[in-house]
Design an enzyme around this catalytic site. Structure first.
Site, PDB file in Angstrom:
ATOM      1  N   LYS A  20      22.849  49.313 -14.538  1.00  0.00           N
ATOM      2  CA  LYS A  20      22.461  50.536 -13.844  1.00  0.00           C
ATOM      3  C   LYS A  20      22.795  51.798 -14.627  1.00  0.00           C
ATOM      4  CE  LYS A  20      21.501  47.841 -10.238  1.00  0.00           C
ATOM      5  NZ  LYS A  20      20.145  47.455  -9.886  1.00  0.00           N
ATOM      6  N   TYR A  35      25.472  39.297  -4.694  1.00  0.00           N
ATOM      7  CA  TYR A  35      24.261  39.046  -5.466  1.00  0.00           C
ATOM      8  C   TYR A  35      24.535  39.391  -6.923  1.00  0.00           C
ATOM      9  CZ  TYR A  35      19.406  39.371  -7.040  1.00  0.00           C
ATOM     10  OH  TYR A  35      18.215  39.199  -7.721  1.00  0.00           O
ATOM     11  N   ASP A  70      31.710  41.762 -11.048  1.00  0.00           N
ATOM     12  CA  ASP A  70      30.343  42.225 -11.231  1.00  0.00           C
ATOM     13  C   ASP A  70      30.286  43.673 -10.753  1.00  0.00           C
ATOM     14  OD1 ASP A  70      27.686  42.894 -11.076  1.00  0.00           O
ATOM     15  OD2 ASP A  70      27.047  41.037 -10.103  1.00  0.00           O
TER      16      ASP A  70
END
Length: 430
Positions: A267, A144, A239
């Site tokens: 994050k 994702y 990623d």
């Protein structure tokens, strides 16, 4: 468990917010029941609007690696807000955090700050296409990369949780330029490359997927991808929005010794504030405007409050490498405890661990890719999730998500989690 306030708030929210939430997985749709509305968190605990407190293993999906409301972060934010919340102009801290990112992640020679992981991945793909003058990308099933059009094709995480792996609104042209391969399958990548010779701009991958549950690379998989991309002139994008600065100072690429051409981050680099970044080789990043022709901009990119929080977070992690040793030890204790419970109860479920990321799959099959992950019993996971809440532990509300541990977890907390797992499994298995 009393959740009267959460139920009331969820009912109210649905009148003005689609589905009552601002991100789909929060709706508890895959596990059933009413989402909990949170009002505060401190250390290893989170508290909802009904004053229920839980040991939690979400940690804002990763960034609270030191625990909630850590003074290293909160002090930076409090100081920064006194100077205004946004300037829309350059600040010195943007340079400081860029230099620190480049120091901690050697594959990144230049970096551009953005506002989210989704923005980072969308931008990285655009830059890779501009750099190579090619249109197609390869993505991995179950990985994702946010909600950009190119990524909502065989996506993991919320897209699967909501039952919409191929989202309406994604055009046929976009889908045609997105090539899919299973995780841990080198032959599938080789076939796609051979069938689309000279047309593939980038291969983007979560080096350690955390959005189909936690799945680990096998048999030098990442190194083999590096070799294929080198041979074909394909930009390899890692990623590391989840894994960057969580698995190690240099992320998953440090753990596995594989150097990507570009990296996307998020994050932790905001310490909990909304931040993302993408970076890589200078020759690629020099294609980004205003240095080059690939346009990308953002008024709030490099926001001074987020930069202050992120700089303090990364500085702390850089100066305290023992954080990763301590987190790995906590992860091992939790995984060993859960595995002991599974053995005692004679349950064949799978436990995956890497550092401070951990996951239980409710399947007897080894999980090496998205198809394997989908053999899990999501109905049982939903029951397990609610039993864990009743036992005082707040997990991600989806089977297809990694759990994230924080430094704030004590040995006592870990034993409480293990006891909750045992009690919850006994209740679920009847």
């Amino acid at each position: 468990m009393n959740n009267k306030q959460s139920k009331s708030l969820f009912d109210k929210a649905q009148h003005t917010i689609p589905g009552g939430v601002n991100s789909p997985v929060r709706a508890f749709k895959s596990v059933g029941g009413t989402p909990l509305f949170i009002k505060s968190a401190q250390g290893a605990y989170i508290t909802d609007e009904d004053d229920n407190s839980f040991i939690e293993l979400i940690n804002s999906w990763g960034p609270m690696i030191l625990g909630h409301a850590h003074p290293v972060i909160t002090s930076a934010v409090q100081e920064a807000v006194n100077n205004s919340l946004s300037f829309g102009a350059p600040t010195a801290k943007e340079i400081d955090i860029a230099e620190l990112i480049c120091e901690m992640v050697p594959s990144i020679e230049k970096v551009r700050m953005v506002n989210s992981g989704t923005e980072a991945t969308m931008s990285a793909i655009r830059v890779a296409r501009g750099y190579t003058s090619r249109n197609k990308i390869i993505k991995i099933e179950g990985c994702y990369h946010g909600h950009g059009d190119s990524f909502l094709i065989a996506a993991g995480s919320g897209a699967v949780t909501m039952g919409v792996p191929n989202s309406p609104g994604v055009t046929d042209g976009t889908a045609k330029d997105t090539l899919l391969a299973p995780y841990n399958n080198v032959e599938a990548i080789q076939t796609l490359v051979a069938e689309n010779k000279g047309e593939i701009a980038a291969l983007i991958i979560e080096p350690v997927p955390g959005n189909m549950g936690l799945v680990l690379p096998k048999d030098n998989y990442l190194q083999k991808l590096r070799e294929i991309c080198d041979a074909e002139g394909i930009v390899l994008i890692f990623d590391e929005v989840m894994t960057g600065f969580r698995l190690a100072k240099g992320g998953a690429q440090e753990v596995f010794g594989v150097t990507p051409d570009m990296t996307t981050l998020g994050k932790i680099i905001g310490g909990g504030m909304p931040v993302g970044a993408y970076g890589g080789k200078a020759e690629i990043m020099n294609f980004v405007a205003p240095a080059g022709p690939v346009y990308q901009a953002g008024t709030l990119s490099g926001n001074p409050v987020a930069m202050a929080a992120g700089l303090n977070m990364l500085t702390y992690l850089n100066e305290h490498p023992e954080v990763y040793t301590e987190l790995a030890t906590k992860g091992e204790k939790l995984a060993e405890g859960i595995q002991a419970v599974l053995k005692e109860l004679n349950l064949p479920y799978q436990v995956t661990l890497l550092g401070s990321m951990i996951c239980i799959f409710f399947t007897e099959n080894e999980v090496d890719n998205f198809a394997d992950a989908q053999t899990t019993n999501t109905e049982k996971f939903g029951k397990f999730f609610h039993q864990m809440l009743e036992n005082g532990v707040y997990l991600p509300p989806s089977q297809y998500e990694s759990w994230f541990m924080s430094l704030a977890l004590t040995d006592e907390n870990i034993q409480q989690i293990i006891a909750a797992v045992k009690s919850s499994l006994i209740a679920v298995e009847g």
